[in-house]
Design an enzyme around this catalytic site. Structure first.
Site, PDB file in Angstrom:
ATOM      1  CG  ASP A 166     -27.072  23.906   5.340  1.00  0.00           C
ATOM      2  OD1 ASP A 166     -27.407  24.248   4.183  1.00  0.00           O
ATOM      3  OD2 ASP A 166     -26.048  23.219   5.570  1.00  0.00           O
ATOM      4  CD  GLU A 167     -29.422  20.338   3.011  1.00  0.00           C
ATOM      5  OE1 GLU A 167     -30.223  20.360   2.046  1.00  0.00           O
ATOM      6  OE2 GLU A 167     -28.320  19.757   2.965  1.00  0.00           O
TER       7      GLU A 167
ATOM      8  NE  ARG B 169     -25.671  14.641  -2.155  1.00  0.00           N
ATOM      9  CZ  ARG B 169     -25.502  15.937  -1.902  1.00  0.00           C
ATOM     10  NH1 ARG B 169     -24.798  16.343  -0.900  1.00  0.00           N
ATOM     11  NH2 ARG B 169     -26.046  16.847  -2.691  1.00  0.00           N
TER      12      ARG B 169
ATOM     13  CE  LYS C 296     -27.050  24.435  -1.138  1.00  0.00           C
ATOM     14  NZ  LYS C 296     -26.322  23.674  -2.160  1.00  0.00           N
ATOM     15  CB  THR C 297     -22.738  23.248   4.072  1.00  0.00           C
ATOM     16  OG1 THR C 297     -23.987  22.737   3.596  1.00  0.00           O
ATOM     17  CG2 THR C 297     -22.585  22.893   5.528  1.00  0.00           C
TER      18      THR C 297
ATOM     19  CD  GLN D  32     -29.045  19.488  -3.064  1.00  0.00           C
ATOM     20  OE1 GLN D  32     -28.694  18.605  -2.305  1.00  0.00           O
ATOM     21  NE2 GLN D  32     -28.304  20.569  -3.282  1.00  0.00           N
TER      22      GLN D  32
HETATM   23  P1  ATP Z   1     -25.101  20.419  -0.891  1.00  0.00           P
HETATM   24  O1  ATP Z   1     -26.054  21.130  -1.792  1.00  0.00           O
HETATM   25  O2  ATP Z   1     -24.861  19.030  -1.324  1.00  0.00           O
HETATM   26  O3  ATP Z   1     -25.457  20.576   0.543  1.00  0.00           O
HETATM   27  P2  ATP Z   1     -23.191  22.565  -0.561  1.00  0.00           P
HETATM   28  O4  ATP Z   1     -23.597  23.613  -1.512  1.00  0.00           O
HETATM   29  O5  ATP Z   1     -23.568  22.744   0.847  1.00  0.00           O
HETATM   30  O6  ATP Z   1     -23.679  21.142  -1.098  1.00  0.00           O
HETATM   31  P3  ATP Z   1     -20.520  22.187   0.459  1.00  0.00           P
HETATM   32  O7  ATP Z   1     -20.747  20.872   1.086  1.00  0.00           O
HETATM   33  O8  ATP Z   1     -20.416  23.384   1.318  1.00  0.00           O
HETATM   34  O9  ATP Z   1     -21.618  22.415  -0.686  1.00  0.00           O
HETATM   35  O10 ATP Z   1     -19.238  22.139  -0.469  1.00  0.00           O
HETATM   36  C1  ATP Z   1     -19.025  21.087  -1.388  1.00  0.00           C
HETATM   37  C2  ATP Z   1     -17.543  20.751  -1.451  1.00  0.00           C
HETATM   38  O11 ATP Z   1     -16.853  21.783  -2.143  1.00  0.00           O
HETATM   39  C3  ATP Z   1     -16.898  20.631  -0.100  1.00  0.00           C
HETATM   40  O12 ATP Z   1     -15.938  19.611  -0.157  1.00  0.00           O
HETATM   41  C4  ATP Z   1     -16.241  21.988   0.083  1.00  0.00           C
HETATM   42  O13 ATP Z   1     -15.143  21.927   0.953  1.00  0.00           O
HETATM   43  C5  ATP Z   1     -15.805  22.300  -1.341  1.00  0.00           C
HETATM   44  N1  ATP Z   1     -15.696  23.756  -1.604  1.00  0.00           N
HETATM   45  C6  ATP Z   1     -16.674  24.668  -1.512  1.00  0.00           C
HETATM   46  N2  ATP Z   1     -16.223  25.900  -1.855  1.00  0.00           N
HETATM   47  C7  ATP Z   1     -14.917  25.761  -2.156  1.00  0.00           C
HETATM   48  C8  ATP Z   1     -13.874  26.668  -2.584  1.00  0.00           C
HETATM   49  N3  ATP Z   1     -14.109  27.956  -2.759  1.00  0.00           N
HETATM   50  N4  ATP Z   1     -12.655  26.132  -2.819  1.00  0.00           N
HETATM   51  C9  ATP Z   1     -12.422  24.824  -2.645  1.00  0.00           C
HETATM   52  N5  ATP Z   1     -13.331  23.934  -2.260  1.00  0.00           N
HETATM   53  C10 ATP Z   1     -14.571  24.383  -2.011  1.00  0.00           C
HETATM   54 MG    MG Z   2     -24.804  21.588   2.147  1.00  0.00          MG
END
Ligand code: ATP
Ligand code: MG
Length: 644
Positions: free
Chosen positions: A229-230, A602, A45-46, A260
């Site tokens: 975000d969040e 995490r 997402k981020t 979350q």
């Molecule tokens: P959270 O809910 O904990 O905030 P999130 O959904 O924001 O998580 P991110 O932090 O953006 O997730 O991504 C999680 C991990 O997965 C990061 O290390 C990111 O670089 C990796 N990632 C996300 N998408 C891809 C992709 N398409 N290919 C490779 N790595 C990815």
């Molecule tokens: Mg995130």
């Protein structure tokens, strides 16, 4: 596709090439319209949000200054700025990226007049807020034992978080009447002192926008794109602010995960996600995108997290899977007591460090700050560098707050909170009686304590006023660090600390020197003070090691959005986590479970859950809690009990 289109695509291909189809869809949505990216932990997402910003700028030629991006913690905001910088290989002038507090504070510094503040307004942290409330209660002869000041602070903050001022409320019973009286008096005092508390930062900005049509139009016109975000953790007022700023023409891109949501206790409204589509689709279409692939964790970790969160009812429901093959089982360790738990964790950490894992790839997560002590001791004993977020933080140390209070009062003499802090520090013979007269006059004449103090004949007080007035003149042409240095010497804080305790005075002196050095980075005193207060909660305690060497210690709440290859969740006991006070209501357990889900997700490679048979809490009291229900709910096939 014509050649020009091909060219544009070649320019931006790097933004989408590593993304999965759902992520690509989200990043490349039409420039006009709203988006709701609802997805599980670690699904990118981020990452999508950051790439979307870059996409808007590079593909749609949106000016960085038309973009406002909001995240929840300063740490996350800094991370986002770094990622954007890496992606774009350049600065993005005019882009607003920060926390709700940070962004609105910036807004207030520019538009203080619209917000009915004076230029030198100061932010007050929760300690200052409590002392002010205590003083008000004393004036109103309210017994703090029966009506704790903390409850009054919660009453005030939670109403502000909903956008409710004292004058809009009416009391339904005696208790509310009393709280409301304090709220009224508090607002009056804050206005006189030119002070804003944390919740006020957002409320002021919101009101300033709402009440000044020109200003509102200016900002609605400026920020064509708002990204959040969040989003699951936004409260009522934050949601109102988003709607107001977005207006009928703006485009909003929100990402979040209902599983979350961990700030219900602070007024976050999960309903905001549910109502987003309905409310925002009035003006522009809302596209919903689901991301289901988790890129962060191994299968055992994700399976445990998924099974745990499945226990919660009323979820929006998501199906999260991972491609990451293999991975070790989630390890569970039953310690005899708290010391034994810490020893076990530190041994495992030593083992990882020996295998060349950098220290900052390791995190110890706990439910409350008080739990960090045993781990700190053990890390110190074993000479392992660590950074601890929370606890008594740098900017919250007494000496730092004392000196900053001098600076605050000199810059803005009407700052009542600063006045209260230093009026008798160091002791100058101004006792409680005199202070009562000061507040009495201040209340009667509706002026600040500083102004009230001028009306009293009292040799020590007169001397104090003369000093502050003199210092105001003296520091005018100085840089911030010189101002601090000057005030530190003139205020005679040094000898005051030495009288208190010789040993402590040394540490205090060191901290003050560190503050003075840090001050070099700031334009003026106001900037330094605001930073000190806004970032206090996230400033790591200083260590003399390189950042990448340090093992990370923090509460589960502050681990939101972050990731670490190796994670320890400690104190997994019913009574610690979930906390005792959550055990009496299902909705509280549900929120604790979401917090456990945040913690587990995490971890990238290895996750340890530990608990102790008994431990010493709060001084000498022995407690023995059963193993946490969050451990009991995990799937057998993905866990392993550690035997040593
Ligand atoms: P959270 O809910 O904990 O905030 P999130 O959904 O924001 O998580 P991110 O932090 O953006 O997730 O991504 C999680 C991990 O997965 C990061 O290390 C990111 O670089 C990796 N990632 C996300 N998408 C891809 C992709 N398409 N290919 C490779 N790595 C990815
Ligand atoms: Mg995130």
């Amino acid at each position: 596709m014509n050649k020009i289109e091909q060219l544009t695509q070649a320019n931006t291909a790097f933004l989408t090439k590593d993304l999965n189809p759902a992520q690509q869809e989200a990043v490349t949505l039409p420039v006009e319209g709203h988006a709701l990216i609802l997805a599980g932990a670690g699904s990118g997402k981020t990452k999508v949000l950051t790439h979307r910003i870059a996409w808007l700028i590079l593909h749609h030629n949106i000016a960085p200054s038309a973009i406002c991006s909001v995240t929840f913690t300063n740490k996350a905001a800094n991370e986002m700025k770094t990622r954007l910088h890496t992606l774009m290989q350049q600065e993005l002038p005019g882009l607003w990226c920060g926390t709700f507090h940070g962004i609105n504070h910036r807004f207030l510094r520019i538009h203080y007049e619209h917000a009915k503040l004076s230029k030198t307004f100061q932010i007050m942290d929760s300690d200052d807020q409590l002392s002010l409330i205590r003083r008000i209660m004393r004036d109103l002869q309210i017994d703090p034992k029966i009506n704790p000041p903390k409850t009054a602070a919660n009453f005030i903050n939670s109403h502000k978080d909903q956008g409710l001022r004292a004058y809009t409320l009416s009391a339904q019973n005696n208790w509310e009447a009393l709280q409301l009286e304090v709220y009224h008096r508090y607002e009056l005092l804050c206005n006189q002192s030119n002070l804003v508390d944390f919740a006020e930062i957002l409320l002021r900005s919101y009101e300033a926008l709402k009440e000044n049509l020109e200003l509102l139009k200016q900002y609605q016109g400026r920020f064509s794109h708002l990204l959040i975000d969040e989003f699951q953790d936004t409260n009522t007022l934050q949601y109102k602010w988003i709607k107001l700023l977005n207006g009928t023409l703006g485009n909003t891109f929100i990402v979040g995960d209902d599983d979350q949501s961990i700030y219900g206790w602070r007024g976050a409204k999960i309903e905001n996600i549910q109502s987003f589509n309905k409310e925002f689709s009035k003006y522009k279409p809302v596209t919903e995108v689901c991301l289901e692939q988790n890129y962060r964790s191994t299968k055992p970790i994700l399976s445990c997290a998924n099974q745990l969160i499945a226990k919660n009812e009323d979820r929006l429901g998501k199906n999260l899977w991972t491609n990451i093959e293999g991975g070790e089982a989630v390890k569970i360790y039953a310690a005899v007591n708290g010391h034994n738990e810490a020893d076990f964790v530190i041994k495992e950490i030593e083992h990882a460090l020996e295998n060349n894992m950098p220290g900052n790839h390791i995190a110890i997560l706990y439910r409350s700050n008080a739990q960090s002590r045993l781990f700190e001791e053990s890390l110190l004993k074993n000479k392992i560098p660590y950074t601890i977020y929370g606890g008594v933080r740098f900017f919250e140390r007494a000496e730092i707050k004392d000196l900053l209070a001098y600076l605050r009062l000199v810059i803005n003499p009407d700052d009542n909170a600063a006045f209260l802090r230093i009026i008798n520090t160091p002791p100058r013979g101004i006792g409680n009686k005199t202070l009562e007269t000061i507040t009495q006059i201040a209340n009667d004449e509706e002026v600040s304590y500083w102004q009230s103090a001028q009306k009293i004949k009292h040799p020590s007080l007169e001397k104090f006023i003369a000093l502050i007035t003199q210092w105001q003149k003296e520091i005018q042409k100085k840089e911030v660090e010189q101002q601090l240095d000057y005030l530190y010497k003139q205020s005679e804080l040094i000898s005051h600390y030495e009288k208190e305790s010789k040993e402590k005075a040394e540490i205090r002196e060191e901290n003050i020197q560190e503050l003075i050095i840090a001050a070099r980075e700031y334009e003026d005193g106001n900037e330094l003070i605001s930073h000190a207060i806004l970032e206090a909660g996230e400033q790591p305690v200083k260590t003399n090691h390189q950042a990448h060497e340090c093992v990370q210690l923090m509460t589960l709440h502050s681990s939101k959005g972050l990731e670490f290859p190796l994670v320890f969740m400690v104190g997994m006991e019913d009574g610690l986590f979930p906390t005792t006070r959550s055990l009496d209501a299902e909705h509280k357990i549900t929120e604790e479970r979401r917090l456990a889900y945040v913690g587990m997700t995490r971890a990238r490679e290895q996750l340890f859950l530990t608990f102790a048979g008994y431990r010493q809490l709060y001084g000498n009291q022995f407690s023995s809690f059963p193993v946490s229900r969050f451990i009991r709910d995990l799937p057998e096939e993905y866990i392993e009990i550690v035997e040593i």
